[in-house]
Scaffold this active site. Structure first.
Site, PDB file in Angstrom:
ATOM      1  N   GLU D 212       0.914  -1.348   0.010  1.00 50.16           N
ATOM      2  CA  GLU D 212       0.059   0.031   0.091  1.00 50.16           C
ATOM      3  C   GLU D 212       0.930   1.356   0.074  1.00 50.16           C
ATOM      4  OE1 GLU D 212      -2.348  -0.216   3.612  1.00 50.16           O
ATOM      5  OE2 GLU D 212      -0.842  -0.127   4.869  1.00 50.16           O
ATOM      6  N   HIS D 251      -3.711   2.413   7.549  1.00 47.35           N
ATOM      7  CA  HIS D 251      -2.688   1.909   8.590  1.00 47.35           C
ATOM      8  C   HIS D 251      -1.537   3.153   8.683  1.00 47.35           C
ATOM      9  CE1 HIS D 251      -3.003  -1.963   6.719  1.00 47.35           C
ATOM     10  NE2 HIS D 251      -3.340  -2.366   8.168  1.00 47.35           N
TER      11      HIS D 251
END
Lengths: 403, 298, 403, 298
Positions: D212, D251
């Site tokens: 990501e 995150h």
């Protein structure tokens, strides 16, 4: 710098380590009667302030009177007494003061009711370059004896000097000693507090022996042994050299000057440059049947302190001053000149044997010769000369009936 | 040949502009030591005896190759200065500082170990390969002590080293490399850690150690001999046989605590391993001759 | 948690880092006129208290008025003004407040007379596992731009996380920036103080950009950027979440609940479990031409917070709520039940698309079906469904003339 | 075969008596994981699902051999617990803790690196070799995700892993070992650090990474491929292409700062190195088939 028990306990208490409630009675400038009275008064204070958990029905609170001096085995030497009530404590103080030791102070503590005793210490391990925690469920004994006789009774925890003590280590140590629940938690907290003391105060050794486990399950420091690294005193400003930490005035004065000095009872004063060489000369004097009056180093940074060193030597009832050097940075010519200057000033009443070598030794020898001293070149020859001179004086004194 | 320092070793002096640093740098240069750079914060651009000065070790090593650092730095700044040398990639560092805090020493040694570096000191005169190079402050000009030769010397002392080494020379030998590990409780390097180098050095025929009471360095040497990892002749002088227990006499490291550190244990360990131990400096020469003859040297 | 400039400067000052003298004017509950008045008063205080080293002969003390909000490029955006005298400062405040930003407070500072500007920051390097100090003699610029365009102008010092910052490092950095003498010493001290802040406050980033070197050779922090690690707030009790740190009430309320939430201006509310999955759904909505109204995670430890999550979504003017989960610990059945319960309670006025998979998904699907929801199994199908629903509503609204 | 954890790996569970620890230990055992000991201070003598509990890791390893530690320990105690495992000689440690302080993570990773240990986590579901062993909390019973096979998977996510891995399985493959490095800013181990093991594992034919935005882990993987150190087929899915810069979305590690951490830079690096990059989970299967065929696998 070795702290007295009461000083170490004050540091412990400030770090959150429980210590017995106490009063200090200084003994330096008072008569035994006055001291005994102060001890009795201290007991009254402690009793009044106390919640009296160790007070038997109708009886007096148990008190421990402990001589404060740098010496192992105080208990066996009769320097620690348990007493009940002010009068008994005063009597204990009189007994202790009558033992013939130089005692700077008495620590008067409320006694605790002891179930078990543990051992705990933190020091540095020079070889592995770590800090090391030692602990044992068998406290109150000499750890050296325990190490020799029952090494398996000692648990060892190695602390990385950068990561520091970890929670798992203090906790694990508690469980490994067989402690459980609340006592284990208190012990882990005590280990952590002692580690903070060790690191925060630049200690060489931080020891609690014994750690008391009281009958009500509380942990409390029964003693303290806290040695502060002399090399760190510049950043540990709270600790200062004091007369009471030394055996003699000469030793204290030497320490203030930064001159390594030890008092003995022989008749040859050593005035040497270099720790290793001084120690070797000490050996050689003993090998040859001589007796050292004082060990003294004026080498290294002190090589210009010949006068101060000689003054210290002259405080002793020695027969001869033995000067041995083999200097590098401590220049031979400077030391020789210092000796000669000191002789002019102090006019020593005893012979001086010199064995001065090293940097600029030729000039040194000229200086010594000019002052009427014989510049010896061999250490063992110089030692023998000093022993002979001392023996000759002893012989004279014997003949004179002065010995 | 020699160990640790030789004619080619490129040396950086930290604290070169101070009195001591400048004085001993001169002597190092006089002896032939390759002092290629100096460091004193704030004094970059100056020269000391022709040696260029830099603000920091990193700036010095960026402009000249350096293999060893010699520190003339006060005890309280020694940890920082050693870290600076080590972190700049230097793996040989000598500090003469007398009075380094003990817990600083633990950290210096731990860090050096993690890097595989050898930091020598404190409280020492340093390291000398007579006639070749010097990291320290030795009266190398006293030929009756610092004569080049085939004997490796390791010592915890200063003046006593002169005393004992003079006996080595009087017996007809000279010194390959002398390493003063210093008299502190925590020497930053230990005797046994130099044995592999002495073992490997073809110019070293035997080793003399000058030990004393306290610590376990002499026992560690004995263990290396006993394990067969050091096989050259070894003679020891160990001072402090008559020193009182528990008192700190002499060096900080010279203290007997409990059962460890007695001269008796050191002598027993060394003799059991096959080393010869002198009870006084004057005995060293004869023992060394004896050991050398036994090993087939003249 | 990103502190405002004034908060960071307060931390710096407490750590011994010099900052300009200042007054804070809060703007949350006052009219612009009141704020402007308070700014003028603050200037009078600063002028009265000042030793006026920047006061031109016969003129007013130079003052900087700085909007306190979490935004880069405040200068370019016209949110920082220099003014002389209370009236000019009040006028600056009015200008700033009129820019259309939500501004929690204005910082009114005495201006300093600037000779040069430096850059200084400390952060953590995830790859090498060290702390890293960056510094540049070219301060006041965007460090990212500098890193791209003139990387050689940035000095980098790596700090071992166990040994910590060493004196030689901060000193060396100063010299490497070309500073000398007194300025170098001040800079080294500033680096050390900033490192203490970074470590002591559990910062992710501690940045001073610019560091001013004043014309009189003093170092002073011109700005502060201090980001406290949210995971450390349990041990950094002095820092607390506050409304002013968030763009919207919903974002603040979500943060208090521990629910990750971001506000956007689209019409599809995301209610996803798992950060990575939520981010991916965000992408998929955008790929498909949809527009996100809000990003919201209720996975992980929040998987029982479906009701709170839906309430937050309903605060938005969204057309559809898109629920996507593929949970492990976040059990599908629990989340499905939470959705259904929340629907009963909140009676949402918009359609809900569900794609709930993972642990106990069969039960979850039964629960959804029983509540009249279609349990989709494919994320991309669910995303398309939501986009279609939102488009349909938009179409209706357009037809209704409401858009 | 597999990497990191296999049927024979002897596992210690720290925090085994807690709710989470006990629950997931049961599942680890159910799956066949060799959980041989547990640790909870103060609870020595208890058993959890037949596994003996010890006061400390040291006491556990003193009575049974342990190769890997699985931590169910709260974030604020994670550093201490990881140190405890590492210092007891364990070199594989997995922590699922979500919320470990960042500076603690730096220290954990630094210490692990100095020991050559691999600590996986935090903020992860852990590591699983489906059908063989598990260090973590995976719904291994969902066969359409955790089917044993030949594809190594590495991921920064939890739920997204299920999403993507389901696509791997839908394409006809299964998983050799899945390593969740976690979504934190400072993953205690990084993608590239597992590539040598995947490269050496004969049971792994290709690797899928689920990345990501934020950080540089995907670029590091690309560098390993480009350097020729990883030669098996590799397919990546990278989330967050449309995420706004500067905001922390998802995150903790998923944040773009300046020019580093953009999905574009990751995709460019991976594609330049020869990896295939999917723009959505559903594209992973076809790319994997393509890469496998090119590599001569069916």
């Amino acid at each position: 710098m070795k702290l007295f028990e009461y000083q170490g306990k004050a540091v412990f208490q400030a770090a959150g380590i429980p210590v017995p409630e106490s009063r200090l009675v200084p003994c330096t400038s008072a008569s035994v009667a006055v001291i005994a009275g102060q001890v009795a008064e201290a007991v009254r204070e402690l009793t009044a302030a106390s919640s009296s958990d160790n007070k038997p029905a109708g009886g007096d609170t148990a008190i421990v009177v402990k001589a404060q001096l740098d010496m192992g085995g105080r208990g066996k030497a009769g320097l620690i007494h348990v007493a009940r009530g002010p009068e008994a404590a005063a009597e204990a103080a009189r007994t202790i003061m009558g033992k013939g030791y130089t005692i700077p102070a008495l620590l008067v503590e409320r006694a605790v009711s002891i179930d078990r005793e543990l051992y705990l210490s933190i020091s540095a391990d020079a070889t592995s370059a770590n800090f090391v925690i030692l602990a044992s469920a068998e406290g109150g004994v000499d750890i050296e004896d325990l190490a020799k006789n029952r090494p398996e009774a000692i648990r060892r925890v190695v602390v990385d000097p950068f990561r520091g003590l970890q929670g798992y280590q203090s906790r694990g140590l508690a469980y490994d000693l067989g402690l459980s629940d609340n006592v284990a938690k208190q012990f882990a907290a005590m280990v952590e507090a002692l580690y903070r003391v060790f690191r925060g105060k630049d200690a060489e050794l931080a020891e609690i022996n014994p750690v008391f486990i009281t009958t009500s399950g509380e942990l409390i420091a029964g003693d303290s042994k806290l040695i502060i690294d002399d090399n760190s005193l510049y950043r540990q400003r709270e600790f200062q050299l004091a007369r009471e930490q030394f055996d003699s005035d000469a030793a204290y004065e030497a320490a203030v000057e930064g001159i390594p000095y030890l008092q003995f009872d022989g008749d040859i004063s050593l005035m040497c440059a270099g720790a290793g060489l001084a120690t070797t000369v000490f050996d050689l004097v003993n090998y040859g049947g001589g007796a050292v009056a004082n060990y003294l180093e004026f080498g290294g940074p002190n090589y210009q302190k010949a006068q101060r060193a000689m003054e210290l030597c002259l405080k002793n009832q020695s027969s001869v001053i033995l000067v041995v050097t083999f200097g590098t940075i401590a220049r031979a010519d400077v030391m020789a000149q210092g000796i000669v200057d000191a002789m002019k000033l102090l006019k020593p009443d005893r012979p001086i044997v010199t064995c001065i070598r090293g940097t600029n030794e030729e000039e040194a020898h000229e200086t010594l010769r000019a002052a009427g001293l014989e510049p010896l070149l061999d250490t063992e020859v110089a030692v023998q000369r000093a022993i002979d001179l001392a023996a000759a004086r002893k012989g004279r004194e014997k003949k004179d009936g002065r010995a | 040949m020699s160990i640790y320092v030789n004619r080619e070793t490129r040396i950086l002096v930290q604290g070169i502009t101070g009195n001591e640093g400048a004085f001993w740098s001169k002597h190092m240069l006089d002896m032939g030591s390759k002092v290629v750079a100096g460091v004193t914060p704030g004094k970059e651009g100056q020269k000391v005896h022709g040696v260029p000065v830099f603000h920091s070790v990193a700036r010095a090593v960026a402009s000249t190759e350096v293999e060893a650092a010699m520190l003339f730095v006060p005890p309280r700044f020694t940890r920082d200065a050693v870290y600076e040398a080590l972190d700049a990639g230097i793996r040989k560092v000598v500090t003469i500082a007398d009075g380094i805090p003990l817990q600083d020493q633990i950290q210096i040694r731990a860090h050096a170990q993690s890097l595989g570096a050898q930091v020598v000191g404190g409280n020492t005169s340093g390291v000398i390969s007579p006639g070749a190079s010097m990291l320290g402050m030795f009266p190398y000009w006293i030929e009756r002590v610092y004569k080049p030769g085939t004997i490796g010397v390791m010592t915890r002392s200063g003046s006593l080293t002169n005393e004992v080494t003079a006996m080595v020379v009087r017996a007809g030998y000279g010194v390959s490399t002398l390493v003063g590990v210093g008299g502190d409780q925590v020497p930053l390097s230990r005797f046994a850690e130099f044995l592999p180098a002495y073992q490997a050095d073809p110019a070293t025929q035997a080793v003399v150690i000058i030990g004393e009471l306290g610590g376990t360095m002499e026992e560690e040497v004995a263990a290396e001999i006993a394990a067969g990892r050091f096989t050259k002749p070894l003679v020891a002088f160990i001072g402090g046989r008559t020193a009182p227990a528990g008192k700190r006499m002499g060096h900080a490291g010279a203290i007997v605590t409990g059962t460890t550190g007695t001269v008796a244990s050191k002598v027993a360990a060394l003799e059991a391993a096959g080393a010869l131990v002198a009870d006084r400096p004057s005995a060293v020469g004869a023992l060394l001759q004896q050991a050398m003859q036994k090993a087939g040297h003249q």
